[in-house]
Design an enzyme around this catalytic site. Sequence first.
Site, PDB file in Angstrom:
ATOM      1  N   LYS A 106       0.872  -1.170   0.000  1.00 26.76           N
ATOM      2  CA  LYS A 106       0.000   0.000   0.000  1.00 26.76           C
ATOM      3  C   LYS A 106       0.915   1.227   0.000  1.00 26.76           C
ATOM      4  CE  LYS A 106      -3.983   2.029   0.132  1.00 26.76           C
ATOM      5  NZ  LYS A 106      -4.829   2.120  -1.071  1.00 26.76           N
ATOM      6  N   ASP A 123      -5.676  -2.987  -2.074  1.00 28.16           N
ATOM      7  CA  ASP A 123      -7.110  -2.874  -2.363  1.00 28.16           C
ATOM      8  C   ASP A 123      -7.416  -3.419  -3.763  1.00 28.16           C
ATOM      9  OD1 ASP A 123      -5.504  -0.766  -3.120  1.00 28.16           O
ATOM     10  OD2 ASP A 123      -6.941   0.814  -2.624  1.00 28.16           O
TER      11      ASP A 123
END
Length: 341
Positions: free
Chosen positions: A178, A211
């Site tokens: 991330k 994600d």
Amino acid sequence: MRHIAVLPCDGAGKEVVPEAIKVLRAAGADFEFEEFDVNADSYLRTGVAISDEVWRQVSEADSILFGAVGDPRLPDAKYLAGVLLRLRFELDLYVNLRPAKLYDDRLSPLRREDRRRVDLMIVRENTEGLYVGMGGRFKQGTDDEVAIQEDVNTHLGVTRIIEHAFGIAQREVVMVDKSNAMTFAGGLWQDRWKAVAAGHPKVKTRHLYVDAASMQLVKDPSQFDVIVTGNLFGDILSDLTAELIGGMGIAPSANIDPASGRGLFEPVHGTAPDIAGKGLVNPVGAILSASMMVKHLGDPHMADAIEGAVESAIRAGECTRDIGGALSTSQAGDAIVKRLR
Ligand code: ATP
């Protein structure tokens, strides 16, 4: 003869580990099993998660066959940290392999047939990240409380896990982080990713934010071969991939230190307090973990035989209720054993 330290620990672990041993014996594994009394009852009695003597013996074994750790009477993380995290950290079992393979179409939640061919490996960093237990709670219990949980990422730790992923990839390595939001840790992962990838020009590479990776795993898991990621994301994504292949009951894992050869093999699932003790838990996750142990100890043919017996039993519907059968835990183990004889 190999010496295997057996730690069934708690709940479902106590039911699935004997099935794994039964299957290893039927497959002809030349192992001596030694079981250790590491569990919540003994922790509650003595206040010690693993005694020094047990630690010495377990850490000297050729391998560790592990069940699951946890107990509703022990809600804080001290017991878990004193057993599983201690074993992972202090034995430096830095590679956590979590394969996901679909053995029978009927177990897939995906509607599209062409996207159900799941056969991927999550390579999870197992000794760093947010799980190291650094940080603290300041002014705990007040309205001014501050809680800090440190995310530890080292040059060595990130490099070696990415190297390991390249070592086992057939088609492609996908690195998941991330780094757009967590820029310091993510920056180190990005730097090491690019450096290690440059040394493996023949392997295809791709980077995904976590994600996007979650979305792609549900949309079309057949696109993935090897995913390498940190401790937290690997933990979460491997529960997701477990559901893609039929659920927590059948997902295996290996915790290994490739340098020393040490390993701890355990199902991905936990103690399953909702179903433990009733003969309902699926032993397949533990049995496939035992098959990973056999492979790690140098017998890929026996590992394949165990996996083949598992696949055949699942396809025949000779399995526990969670994957559509009607057998108890030990009957499901027997269905695999009879295919090995
Ligand atoms: P823990 O706190 O020990 O991790 P948990 O309940 O939070 O326990 P799991 O034990 O992983 O987490 O269980 C998650 C769900 O998956 C539960 O509904 C459980 O019944 C189911 N489950 C877990 N293991 C098995 C298994 N071996 N066979 C069938 N179902 C399982």
